[in-house]
Design a protein around this motif. Structure first.
Motif, short mmCIF file in Angstrom:
data_model
loop_
_atom_site.label_atom_id
_atom_site.label_comp_id
_atom_site.label_asym_id
_atom_site.label_seq_id
_atom_site.Cartn_x
_atom_site.Cartn_y
_atom_site.Cartn_z
N ASP A 1 10.54 -8.40 -4.81
CA ASP A 1 11.53 -8.34 -5.64
C ASP A 1 11.71 -7.28 -6.11
N HIS A 2 10.59 -7.09 -6.82
CA HIS A 2 10.24 -5.65 -8.14
C HIS A 2 10.14 -4.36 -6.97
N LEU A 3 9.99 -4.25 -5.73
CA LEU A 3 10.29 -3.04 -4.77
C LEU A 3 11.32 -3.39 -4.96
N THR B 1 -1.46 -4.09 -9.21
CA THR B 1 -0.49 -2.31 -8.74
C THR B 1 0.92 -2.84 -9.16
N LEU B 2 1.58 -3.11 -8.33
CA LEU B 2 2.94 -3.08 -8.45
C LEU B 2 3.26 -4.10 -9.07
N ASP C 1 8.61 4.65 -6.26
CA ASP C 1 7.57 5.26 -7.23
C ASP C 1 7.01 4.87 -7.40
N SER C 2 5.55 5.14 -7.44
CA SER C 2 4.33 5.00 -7.53
C SER C 2 3.81 4.36 -8.54
N PRO C 3 3.33 2.88 -9.06
CA PRO C 3 2.73 3.10 -10.76
C PRO C 3 1.85 3.42 -11.06
N GLY C 4 1.39 3.81 -10.65
CA GLY C 4 -0.33 4.76 -10.28
C GLY C 4 -1.15 3.16 -10.84
N ALA D 1 0.83 -0.96 0.00
CA ALA D 1 0.22 0.20 0.58
C ALA D 1 0.75 0.99 -0.26
N LEU D 2 1.82 0.85 0.84
CA LEU D 2 3.06 2.62 0.62
C LEU D 2 3.85 2.39 -0.65
#
Length: 467
Positions: free
Chosen positions: A290-292, A270-271, A197-200, A186-187
Motif C-alpha cells: 500500500d505504501h508503494l 526499509t520501505l 522514490d527510493s527511501p534510502g 528491491a526495485l
C-alpha cells in the motif's frame, strides 16, 4: 546406504531395535510434493501476520532478530534432518526422542506438539475467517471457520496425495507471491520502480527504537514465526523416497530462510517506517505494498495471506493426525486412533479436527479464561520440541558413529559443538521469556504441561517395564 528403520511400530518391540518401515500408511507423496512443502512450509502465517508485532517492538532491528533466530532454526532443521533421514517416521522428533531418551520423552514431545498443532488449526481458521468476513461483511465468522475445517478435514480424510496436491499449489502461490514482493521491494528500494522514490536509509536510522528490550521482544516473535518447518520430516515418511526428500529439504533450508524471512523483513522496514500503525493493523506485507501505491496490490496480498492461513490449516491437520497415529502405534494413546483405512489414519484426522474446532468454540464461549489458558499453555511448545530434537541428535549421532555400517545421508555440521551451541541458544531464549511479563506466563504454562506429560509418560514407561 542400508534401508533405515522406522519407529512407527507396535509397542512390544524395543525402541532401538531394527524394524521394518511401517507399511500401513500409504506412500503417495512424490518428490515434487515434498520439495514444494519444504519450500512453502517456511512461508507461514507467522511471517505474513505475526511479524508485524515484532517490527513494532524491535523496529529495523527485526532483521537482526530474524537472522539470529534463523541461524538457530537452521541448526535445528539440520539435526532433525539427520535423524529423519536415518530413521524415517511419521512421528518425526517424537519417535527420535523415544529412541534416544526413552518412551516418556517421546510421549511428552509428541502429545504437546499435537495440542499445539490442533490449537493452531483453530487459530488459523479464525484468522482466515476474519479476512473473508472483511470482504463479505455481515457473514458470521464461525460459518467460515466451520467451512474451512470441513474442507481440510475432508482433504486429509482422502488419500495422502490429496493433502500433497493442496499443499503443492498453496506453496507455489505463496512462493510466487513473496518472490514478486521481494522483486518489487528491491526495485523500490533501488529507486527504479516507476512512480516511487527510493527511501534510502531514512527508515533505518532509528535502528533500536526501544533498546535491547525491543530487540528481545522481536527475537521472541521471530522464533515463533518459524514454527511449522517440522512438517516436511513428518510428510517424508509417506513419500516414495523419504531419505532423499528429507535431505533435499534440509539442504535448501538455509537459503529459504535467508531469502524469505530475513530478506522480506529487510524490504519491509526499509520501505515503511517501523512505527506505522498499518504494519500491525494490516500486516507488514500489505502495508508495504500500500505504501508503494500499487493499485490493488494490498488486497492481492490479503489473498496470499488467506492462502497462507489455509495452507497452515491443511498442513497442521495433516501433521497432528500423523503425530497422533505414530504415538498410538507406539503404545502411547487410545488404540482407535491408529486405525488406518485407504492408507490414511482417518480416526486420528477426525479427532484432531474436532479438537481444533473445539478450540474455536472456546474462543467464542470462554475467551478470557479457558481459551487464554490454552494459548498460554502452547506458547513455548516449539522451544520444548527443539530441545528434545537437540538432545536426541546428540545421543543418536553417537550411536550411529559406533555402527560403521550406518552413515547418515544428512550430517549435522560441526558435531557436537554446534548442537551444544544451539542448546545454549534455546536456554537463552527461555531466560529471555522469563524476563518478559508478556511471555513469562507462557513459559510457566508450557513448562507445567510438559512436566505433567513427562510424568504421565514416565509412569506409563515404568508400568510397561514391570509387566
Amino acid at each position: 546406504m542400508p534401508s533405515s528403520p522406522s519407529l512407527d511400530t507396535p509397542p512390544k518391540r524395543r525402541a532401538d531395535a531394527p524394524q521394518a518401515p511401517d507399511a500401513s500408511l500409504s506412500h503417495g507423496l512424490k518428490q515434487r510434493h515434498l520439495s514444494m512443502i519444504a519450500l512453502g512450509g517456511v512461508i507461514g502465517s507467522g511471517l505474513f501476520v505475526g511479524s508485524g508485532a515484532g517490527i513494532a517492538a524491535a523496529g529495523p532491528s527485526i532483521v537482526v532478530a530474524f537472522a539470529l533466530s534463523g541461524l538457530l532454526v537452521m541448526l535445528v532443521m539440520r539435526m532433525l534432518g539427520e535423524m529423519s533421514a536415518a530413521y524415517p517416521s511419521s512421528g518425526s522428533f517424537s519417535a527420535h526422542a523415544e529412541r534416544a531418551i526413552g518412551p516418556w520423552a517421546g510421549f511428552a514431545a509428541g502429545w504437546s506438539f499435537w495440542v499445539l498443532l490442533c490449537t493452531a488449526v483453530g487459530m488459523e481458521g479464525i484468522g482466515a475467517a476474519k479476512i473473508v468476513q472483511g470482504w463479505l461483511p455481515g457473514t458470521p465468522q464461525w460459518m467460515w471457520v466451520a467451512l474451512f475445517m470441513v474442507v481440510f478435514c475432508g482433504t486429509n480424510l482422502a488419500a495422502v496425495k490429496s493433502f500433497g496436491e493442496f499443499e503443492f499449489w498453496f506453496a507455489a502461490l505463496k512462493v510466487g507471491a513473496i518472490s514478486l514482493f521481494l522483486v518489487l521491494g528491491a526495485l523500490a528500494v533501488a529507486g527504479v520502480l516507476p512512480g516511487t522514490d527510493s527511501p534510502g536509509a531514512s527508515n533505518l536510522t532509528d535502528f533500536l527504537p526501544h533498546g535491547s528490550e525491543g530487540l528481545v521482544i522481536g527475537l521472541l516473535a521471530s522464533v515463533f514465526a518459524y514454527g511449522g518447518l517440522e512438517t516436511v520430516t513428518i510428510a517424508a515418511a509417506e513419500s516414495d523416497d523419504p531419505v532423499r526428500g528429507v535431505a533435499n529439504a534440509v539442504r535448501t533450508a538455509m537459503w529459504r530462510i535467508a531469502l524469505f524471512y530475513v530478506g522480506s523483513m529487510a524490504v519491509v522496514v526499509t520501505l515503511v517506517p517501523w512505527d506505522s500503525k498499518e504494519i500491525v493493523t494490516k500486516g507488514p506485507y500489505v502495508a508495504a505494498l500500500d505504501h508503494l501505491g500499487i493499485p490493488g496490490a494490498g488486497q492481492l496480498m490479503n489473498v496470499v495471506v488467506l492462502v497462507a492461513l489455509l495452507s497452515a490449516m491443511n498442513a497442521n491437520t495433516y501433521g497432528s493426525s500423523r503425530i497422533a497415529y505414530s504415538l498410538v502405534r507406539r503404545g502411547m494413546g487410545p488404540k482407535a486412533l491408529a486405525k488406518v483405512s485407504g492408507g490414511v489414519p482417518r480416526v486420528a484426522v477426525l479427532v484432531s479436527s474436532v479438537f481444533g474446532f473445539a478450540c474455536v468454540l472456546l474462543s467464542y464461549w470462554r475467551p478470557d479464561d479457558v481459551f487464554a489458558w490454552l494459548l498460554n499453555m502452547i506458547g513455548a511448545v516449539i522451544l520444548v520440541v527443539w530441545i528434545f530434537i537437540a538432545v536426541s541428535q546428540l545421543v543418536l549421532r553417537r550411536r550411529m558413529e559406533r555402527d560403521p555400517a550406518q552413515r547418515p545421508a544428512v550430517r549435522m555440521w560441526g558435531f557436537p559443538w554446534l548442537t551444544w551451541i544451539a542448546l545454549a541458544g534455546m536456554a537463552a531464549i527461555f531466560v529471555l521469556m522469563a524476563r518478559q511479563p508478556g511471555t513469562r506466563v507462557q513459559l510457566y504454562s508450557t513448562g507445567g504441561m510438559t512436566l505433567v506429560l513427562a510424568a504421565v509418560g514416565y509412569a506409563r514407561q515404568r508400568a510397561r517395564a514391570g509387566r
